[in-house]
Design a protein around this motif. Structure first.
Motif, mmCIF file in Angstrom:
data_model
loop_
_atom_site.group_PDB
_atom_site.id
_atom_site.type_symbol
_atom_site.label_atom_id
_atom_site.label_comp_id
_atom_site.label_asym_id
_atom_site.label_seq_id
_atom_site.Cartn_x
_atom_site.Cartn_y
_atom_site.Cartn_z
ATOM 1 N N GLY A 192 0.834 -1.211 0.000
ATOM 2 C CA GLY A 192 0.000 0.000 0.000
ATOM 3 C C GLY A 192 0.857 1.244 0.000
ATOM 4 O O GLY A 192 1.876 1.327 -0.692
ATOM 5 N N THR A 193 0.472 2.232 0.804
ATOM 6 C CA THR A 193 1.229 3.483 0.825
ATOM 7 C C THR A 193 2.583 3.322 1.508
ATOM 8 O O THR A 193 3.415 4.236 1.445
ATOM 9 N N LYS A 194 2.835 2.163 2.134
ATOM 10 C CA LYS A 194 4.151 1.917 2.704
ATOM 11 C C LYS A 194 5.235 1.877 1.621
ATOM 12 O O LYS A 194 6.427 1.994 1.934
ATOM 13 N N VAL A 195 4.846 1.690 0.351
ATOM 14 C CA VAL A 195 5.861 1.621 -0.707
ATOM 15 C C VAL A 195 6.514 2.984 -0.948
ATOM 16 O O VAL A 195 7.464 3.072 -1.737
ATOM 17 N N ALA A 196 6.056 4.038 -0.290
ATOM 18 C CA ALA A 196 6.812 5.294 -0.310
ATOM 19 C C ALA A 196 8.196 5.065 0.296
ATOM 20 O O ALA A 196 9.187 5.654 -0.144
ATOM 21 N N PHE A 197 8.281 4.224 1.326
ATOM 22 C CA PHE A 197 9.568 3.816 1.903
ATOM 23 C C PHE A 197 10.410 3.129 0.841
ATOM 24 O O PHE A 197 11.614 3.385 0.714
ATOM 25 N N GLN A 198 9.783 2.257 0.081
ATOM 26 C CA GLN A 198 10.463 1.542 -0.998
ATOM 27 C C GLN A 198 11.089 2.517 -1.993
ATOM 28 O O GLN A 198 12.216 2.316 -2.469
ATOM 29 N N ALA A 199 10.381 3.597 -2.273
ATOM 30 C CA ALA A 199 10.907 4.605 -3.205
ATOM 31 C C ALA A 199 12.158 5.261 -2.645
ATOM 32 O O ALA A 199 13.096 5.567 -3.389
ATOM 33 N N GLY A 200 12.194 5.491 -1.327
ATOM 34 C CA GLY A 200 13.399 6.042 -0.727
ATOM 35 C C GLY A 200 14.579 5.102 -0.861
ATOM 36 O O GLY A 200 15.711 5.529 -1.130
ATOM 37 N N VAL A 201 14.341 3.800 -0.688
ATOM 38 C CA VAL A 201 15.410 2.812 -0.877
ATOM 39 C C VAL A 201 15.888 2.840 -2.327
ATOM 40 O O VAL A 201 17.097 2.757 -2.600
ATOM 41 N N LEU A 202 14.960 2.974 -3.268
ATOM 42 C CA LEU A 202 15.348 3.018 -4.679
ATOM 43 C C LEU A 202 16.236 4.218 -4.983
ATOM 44 O O LEU A 202 17.139 4.125 -5.824
ATOM 45 N N GLN A 203 16.006 5.344 -4.329
ATOM 46 C CA GLN A 203 16.898 6.488 -4.526
ATOM 47 C C GLN A 203 18.338 6.095 -4.196
ATOM 48 O O GLN A 203 19.278 6.481 -4.898
ATOM 49 N N VAL A 204 18.494 5.316 -3.128
ATOM 50 C CA VAL A 204 19.835 4.900 -2.712
ATOM 51 C C VAL A 204 20.389 3.830 -3.639
ATOM 52 O O VAL A 204 21.507 3.946 -4.151
#
Length: 509
Positions: free
Chosen positions: A18-30
């Motif tokens: 769900g909206t927790k994948v915003a965290f996933q997007a931060g990991v992708l930046q790294v």
């Protein structure tokens, strides 16, 4: 050329949440930008398909993360008012039309570019008409198929496509490791945000999402077990289900936002920054060098907060443990106290940053040192996560110099977690304190010499006075009141996460 000499084939597995994948997007930046990792294939399920679509289009990790930093939950979802008139026969509680209209365009999704991408991307859809998990290539995707991949039953209506009914694939898979292995991956890089805390909570809404957690986590464990058995067989006989060794690199986190009911942009932005911090920490633990990108936090708005705090107690010179030092210090009447002005210069940055760090100014007084000493450099951190959103710390770091010219550091922490019985007052007013030789930071504390330890507390009268010291900075009275309210929402929201209901329970703070 033999396969062992080939570079490993990497698959990026973007699990749902769900909206927790915003965290996933931060990991992708790294992973994508700061570590420069490249992937031969990526797979997405449920909420992870949003990040997958952006990756397939060719967006950088920073662009994916920035899209979530700008995401406004209130502009994304709307109640299905007409459908709800049908009562228990309503097709769904919510609709995704506002999300389709307001969010997908703002994210800049280009379906022509996605369908033509040279990147190998697979999207998990569930065809309810055929009761079949469908693996869609990027070339087959469009807006309807993307939304069908997140059309969670009951909450959103199913999506009709070519005479079939499609829903979120979450009950079939929330991270399709098998598909990545089938496509020849030697390494599976998995970002997992579905809660694994295993705490059962009553109520229809919590139990709905706990059923999802049960399905998702059991499927993940099953696939990890299959890979482990295959690896063991490969090592022993050169066989195994997958015919090669597969390494799983799993980054898992408890993300302090609800799967669906997250209403504030601040919390979404915070989830992204938590992902950035976790990604950098994970890479450091794995020995993967990173080159941090520019500051992604919001530009200063001019709003700020300040307040004064006074804490006092006992600390024993020569003690190493705060509990022991408090007892001995009380017997010897070795008093320790401080008076600090906490200054939040940039409220936007303070709220968005996972560290919630502010400046601390004032003085420290300790009777064995014979005086009151100004704080030369100080920081205060409000509600820092400790791997679990229901466990947090408040941190104090104060550098000062005693009358003999020797540098010292006061390090203090408040333990904020919901233990049995009423403990909110004790947790938020008890500071476990150590005095260290030299000017040190938290990262160096274990190596530094502890010269005194004890416990400081704030009394009810002192807290009442503290509440009168809050001041806000802003151009108008409305902005100042808004700044105070925003700080209050942050504080109360974190308290709610710990003492009332976990961060993955629905709430509006």
């Amino acid at each position: 050329m033999d396969r062992p000499t080939d570079p490993p084939r990497r698959s990026l597995v973007l699990a749902g949440g769900g909206t927790k994948v915003a965290f996933q997007a931060g990991v992708l930046q790294v992973w994508l930008d700061e570590a420069g990792l490249e992937f031969d294939h990526a797979d997405g399920a449920s909420g992870g398909v949003f990040n997958l679509a952006m990756w397939a289009q060719g967006m950088t990790g920073r662009q994916i993360a920035d899209n979530w930093r700008r995401y406004s939950p209130l502009g994304a979802v709307e109640p299905n008012l007409r459908g709800l008139l049908r009562g228990p026969f309503a097709p769904s509680v919510l609709r995704l039309e506002r999300f389709r209209r307001n969010v997908l365009g703002a994210w800049g999704l280009d379906w022509t570019a996605i369908r033509a991408t040279p990147r190998e991307a697979t999207f998990n859809l569930y065809d309810f008409s055929a009761h079949e998990l469908v693996i869609a290539e990027a070339a087959e995707m469009d807006e309807d198929r993307l939304l069908s991949a997140v059309s969670l039953p009951m909450w959103f209506p199913p999506v009709p496509i070519d005479g079939h009914t499609y829903i979120d694939a979450v009950f079939a898979t929330d991270a399709n490791l098998e598909e990545a292995a089938r496509r020849g991956a030697d390494e599976l890089w998995v970002i997992w945000t579905v809660s694994r805390r295993g705490t059962w909570r009553p109520g229809l809404v919590p139990q709905y999402f706990q059923v999802i957690e049960a399905a998702a986590n059991s499927r993940l464990r099953s696939e990890l077990d299959r890979i482990e058995r295959s690896n063991a067989a490969w090592a022993a006989t050169g066989g195994g289900e997958f015919g090669r060794h597969i390494e799983v690199k799993l980054l898992q986190a408890e993300v302090p936002v609800h799967y669906l009911f997250t209403f504030r942009r601040d919390r979404m932005r915070m989830a992204v920054e938590l992902g950035v911090a976790a990604g950098r920490r994970w890479c450091a633990e794995q020995g993967i060098p990173t080159h941090p990108a520019g500051d992604p936090l919001p530009r200063p708005s001019g709003a700020g907060i300040r307040f004064t705090e006074v804490m006092a107690g006992f600390a024993a010179w020569g003690a190493r443990d705060p509990l022991e030092g408090a007892v001995t210090g009380a017997q010897e009447q070795e008093r320790l106290r401080f008076r600090l002005t906490i200054v939040v210069r940039d409220l936007d940055r303070f709220v968005a940053s996972p560290e919630h760090e502010a400046l601390a100014r004032g003085w420290v007084e300790y009777s064995p040192l014979g005086g009151r000493f100004p704080v030369e450099s100080g920081t205060f951190n409000l509600f820092v996560d400790q791997s679990d959103p229901a466990r947090k710390r408040m941190l104090y770091r104060l550098h000062f110099t005693d009358s003999g010219g020797f540098p010292l550091t006061l390090l203090g922490h408040k333990v904020v977690e919901d233990d049995p019985g009423p403990d909110f007052w004790a947790d938020t007013t008890t500071l476990y304190t150590r005095l260290l030789r030299g000017h040190v930071d938290w990262d160096d504390a274990e190596e530094a010499e502890t010269v005194a330890a004890g416990i400081l507390r704030i009394t009810p009268p002192a807290l009442a006075r503290q509440l009168t010291t809050f001041r806000a900075r802003g151009d108008t009275a409305v902005q100042r009141w808004a700044a105070l309210a925003r700080f209050g929402r942050l504080f109360l929201g974190q308290v709610w996460d710990v003492y009332v209901s976990p961060a993955d329970a629905p709430r509006g703070l």
